[in-house]
Design a protein around this motif. Sequence first.
Motif, PDB file in Angstrom:
ATOM      1  N   ARG A 184       6.162  11.068  10.125  1.00  0.00           N
ATOM      2  CA  ARG A 184       7.577  11.360  10.133  1.00  0.00           C
ATOM      3  C   ARG A 184       7.952  12.843  10.608  1.00  0.00           C
ATOM      4  O   ARG A 184       7.301  13.646  10.051  1.00  0.00           O
ATOM      5  CB  ARG A 184       8.142  10.846   8.924  1.00  0.00           C
ATOM      6  CG  ARG A 184       9.749  10.472   8.946  1.00  0.00           C
ATOM      7  CD  ARG A 184      10.261  10.009   7.670  1.00  0.00           C
ATOM      8  NE  ARG A 184      10.125  10.834   6.690  1.00  0.00           N
ATOM      9  CZ  ARG A 184      11.379  11.038   6.126  1.00  0.00           C
ATOM     10  NH1 ARG A 184      12.352  10.562   6.583  1.00  0.00           N
ATOM     11  NH2 ARG A 184      11.570  12.064   4.996  1.00  0.00           N
ATOM     12  N   ASP A 193       5.263  14.973   8.603  1.00  0.00           N
ATOM     13  CA  ASP A 193       4.785  14.617   7.119  1.00  0.00           C
ATOM     14  C   ASP A 193       3.604  13.799   7.255  1.00  0.00           C
ATOM     15  O   ASP A 193       3.029  13.428   8.233  1.00  0.00           O
ATOM     16  CB  ASP A 193       5.848  14.134   6.359  1.00  0.00           C
ATOM     17  CG  ASP A 193       6.138  12.734   6.572  1.00  0.00           C
ATOM     18  OD1 ASP A 193       5.241  11.828   7.474  1.00  0.00           O
ATOM     19  OD2 ASP A 193       6.913  12.103   5.605  1.00  0.00           O
ATOM     20  N   ALA A 194       2.797  13.604   6.126  1.00  0.00           N
ATOM     21  CA  ALA A 194       1.724  12.798   6.128  1.00  0.00           C
ATOM     22  C   ALA A 194       1.545  11.477   6.623  1.00  0.00           C
ATOM     23  O   ALA A 194       0.635  10.760   6.869  1.00  0.00           O
ATOM     24  CB  ALA A 194       1.242  13.003   4.669  1.00  0.00           C
ATOM     25  N   ASP A 195       2.892  10.951   6.952  1.00  0.00           N
ATOM     26  CA  ASP A 195       2.863   9.532   7.464  1.00  0.00           C
ATOM     27  C   ASP A 195       3.483   9.727   8.861  1.00  0.00           C
ATOM     28  O   ASP A 195       3.822   8.522   9.494  1.00  0.00           O
ATOM     29  CB  ASP A 195       4.108   8.797   6.675  1.00  0.00           C
ATOM     30  CG  ASP A 195       3.772   8.644   5.323  1.00  0.00           C
ATOM     31  OD1 ASP A 195       2.339   8.152   4.913  1.00  0.00           O
ATOM     32  OD2 ASP A 195       4.536   8.869   4.388  1.00  0.00           O
ATOM     33  N   LYS A 231       1.564  17.636   7.337  1.00  0.00           N
ATOM     34  CA  LYS A 231       0.267  17.347   7.950  1.00  0.00           C
ATOM     35  C   LYS A 231       0.367  18.149   9.134  1.00  0.00           C
ATOM     36  O   LYS A 231      -0.777  19.074   9.119  1.00  0.00           O
ATOM     37  CB  LYS A 231       0.145  15.995   8.585  1.00  0.00           C
ATOM     38  CG  LYS A 231      -1.149  15.453   9.283  1.00  0.00           C
ATOM     39  CD  LYS A 231      -1.228  14.002   9.637  1.00  0.00           C
ATOM     40  CE  LYS A 231      -0.515  14.063  11.039  1.00  0.00           C
ATOM     41  NZ  LYS A 231      -0.556  12.914  11.761  1.00  0.00           N
ATOM     42  N   LYS A 267       0.703  -1.188   0.010  1.00  0.00           N
ATOM     43  CA  LYS A 267       0.209   0.031   0.051  1.00  0.00           C
ATOM     44  C   LYS A 267       0.962   1.337   0.037  1.00  0.00           C
ATOM     45  O   LYS A 267       1.873   1.227   0.636  1.00  0.00           O
ATOM     46  CB  LYS A 267      -0.877  -0.170   1.361  1.00  0.00           C
ATOM     47  CG  LYS A 267      -2.161   0.979   1.264  1.00  0.00           C
ATOM     48  CD  LYS A 267      -2.842   0.675   2.381  1.00  0.00           C
ATOM     49  CE  LYS A 267      -3.855   1.784   2.778  1.00  0.00           C
ATOM     50  NZ  LYS A 267      -3.302   3.023   3.199  1.00  0.00           N
ATOM     51  N   SER A 282       2.439   4.975   0.974  1.00  0.00           N
ATOM     52  CA  SER A 282       2.222   5.677   1.933  1.00  0.00           C
ATOM     53  C   SER A 282       1.498   6.837   1.957  1.00  0.00           C
ATOM     54  O   SER A 282       1.354   7.297   0.449  1.00  0.00           O
ATOM     55  CB  SER A 282       3.748   6.191   2.551  1.00  0.00           C
ATOM     56  OG  SER A 282       3.927   7.147   1.545  1.00  0.00           O
ATOM     57  N   LYS A 283       0.804   7.730   2.667  1.00  0.00           N
ATOM     58  CA  LYS A 283       0.261   9.036   2.452  1.00  0.00           C
ATOM     59  C   LYS A 283       1.094   9.879   1.776  1.00  0.00           C
ATOM     60  O   LYS A 283       0.360  10.466   0.986  1.00  0.00           O
ATOM     61  CB  LYS A 283      -0.234   9.329   3.862  1.00  0.00           C
ATOM     62  CG  LYS A 283      -1.155  10.500   3.837  1.00  0.00           C
ATOM     63  CD  LYS A 283      -2.483  10.299   3.309  1.00  0.00           C
ATOM     64  CE  LYS A 283      -3.449  11.592   3.271  1.00  0.00           C
ATOM     65  NZ  LYS A 283      -4.456  11.496   2.112  1.00  0.00           N
ATOM     66  N   SER A 284       2.169  10.017   1.830  1.00  0.00           N
ATOM     67  CA  SER A 284       3.118  10.890   1.398  1.00  0.00           C
ATOM     68  C   SER A 284       3.201  10.548  -0.158  1.00  0.00           C
ATOM     69  O   SER A 284       3.090  11.646  -0.852  1.00  0.00           O
ATOM     70  CB  SER A 284       4.570  11.021   1.953  1.00  0.00           C
ATOM     71  OG  SER A 284       4.326  11.535   3.211  1.00  0.00           O
ATOM     72  N   GLN A 285       3.480   9.381  -0.310  1.00  0.00           N
ATOM     73  CA  GLN A 285       3.461   8.998  -1.664  1.00  0.00           C
ATOM     74  C   GLN A 285       2.309   9.093  -2.464  1.00  0.00           C
ATOM     75  O   GLN A 285       2.334   9.516  -3.665  1.00  0.00           O
ATOM     76  CB  GLN A 285       3.960   7.352  -1.765  1.00  0.00           C
ATOM     77  CG  GLN A 285       4.842   6.899  -2.836  1.00  0.00           C
ATOM     78  CD  GLN A 285       5.876   7.841  -3.403  1.00  0.00           C
ATOM     79  OE1 GLN A 285       6.762   8.192  -2.526  1.00  0.00           O
ATOM     80  NE2 GLN A 285       5.767   8.592  -4.710  1.00  0.00           N
ATOM     81  N   GLU A 286       1.210   8.589  -1.910  1.00  0.00           N
ATOM     82  CA  GLU A 286      -0.100   9.055  -2.627  1.00  0.00           C
ATOM     83  C   GLU A 286      -0.349  10.592  -2.830  1.00  0.00           C
ATOM     84  O   GLU A 286      -0.664  10.769  -3.956  1.00  0.00           O
ATOM     85  CB  GLU A 286      -1.156   8.612  -1.550  1.00  0.00           C
ATOM     86  CG  GLU A 286      -2.428   8.578  -2.123  1.00  0.00           C
ATOM     87  CD  GLU A 286      -3.537   8.845  -1.093  1.00  0.00           C
ATOM     88  OE1 GLU A 286      -3.660   8.195  -0.057  1.00  0.00           O
ATOM     89  OE2 GLU A 286      -4.444   9.945  -1.315  1.00  0.00           O
TER      90      GLU A 286
END
Length: 437
Positions: A45, A41-43, A32, A4, A6-10
């Motif tokens: 991090r 970040d969105a994940d 985020k 799946k 990651s939110k960042s990648q998406e």
Amino acid sequence: MIGKLSKSQELLNRRKESVANGVGIFNNATVKDAKGAIIIDADGRELIDFAGGIGVVNAGHCPEPVVAAIREQAGKYLHTSFNVVTYEPYIELCEELAEILPHGEKTKVMLVSTGAEAVENAIKIARQATKRPAVICYTGAYHGRTMMAMTLTSKISYKYDCGPFAPEVYRLPFPNVYRYKGSRGEATFVKEELKRLHESALNLVDVKNVAAIILEPIQGEGGFNAIPQKYLEGLRAFCDEHGIMLIMDEVQSGFCRTGHWASWQHYGIQPDISTYAKSMGSGLPIAAVVGRAEVMDAAASGSIGGTYIGSPVCCAAALATIKYMKKINLNQKAKVLGTDIKRRLKNLKKVCPEIGDVRGIGAMIAIEFVKNNDPSQPDADLCSKIVEGCSENGLILLSAGTHKNIIRILSPLVITQQHLDKGMTILENEIKKATKK
Ligand code: PMP
């Protein structure tokens, strides 16, 4: 099987689909939340921010008093257009700026929304005050991306296919001491560059037609090159002799970055007009043109302004930012922070000849990478390798300079000692790794 995303990648993939070409991306980071010198970040991090949104968050991400002032103002009124129904935050902010940035006997201020707009208006006002058309600017300069500002900006790669540019703009070489001094002493170099300035009156443009000379006292995108004291003194005298307006662009260097409200305050030399943006609003779009009252009053009614100039919420953010900067003595913090960063980098330079120069004023500090210890051999590949390595390890950094061989540090000035140490350690390790130390 593909895992799946990651939110960042998406988010980055969606960005590719919907965002126009030409909008660059640094560090592949997504956000985020942000606080102080940290971006989450969105994940989830934690990233240490040494880029400060390109010099916008000197007072840190989301300073509480600023956020509170924005909320309070948003609950009262959002917009009337200053020229239609006037409001106190605009006037109060102009009064505050006139006090901390005095120009001559009496200072006046106009507000706009971006740095480029501030530059455009500074040029218009200088032309109206002198009734002359020409403007002189410098190599390595960056003044924005509207048409006049882009014309004044030096780097060709920022301007491909955007012309024709504004007429009556002339460019002089910026006295970049590290790059061009060579075997001459600094004093001789500066003397020769001043001679070149005086010769421009004979060879470049008739000085009787010059409205303004514009410069960044410490160049931002150009790589944190500070104008030598003697050159600025000579330039001030040249402008006085020929009735030329001296405009200083403090969009990147202003608001405590160098340990003063403006970097010209280090030199004890006042401009006729100066421009501010970025950290003035802690992230809200607000900018200012500040100048001697008699110069500013030359602007004809209707020739300056705009629907959104000095939006009430942005004015409230700027007023709260300045109050907060004063309260925590951010200028002093910048001086201490800058001394610490410079000391660490100068120590590293001793064992790392790839570092050609460590320089800057206050906490506006740059590291220039060169080959063979030669200022004329910029090493952009090494620089980008280090920036990428830092990014992979959670440190956000920006490069700078015509050759992109310079790392500039623009961390929030409120950074904690712990985050500073962590960020500097990542940077030092990546420099050592990339130079195989
Ligand atoms: N002048 C200087 C010195 C700058 O550094 C910048 C932005 N990097 C600008 C003007 C333009 O500001 P803005 O992006 O807000 O238009």
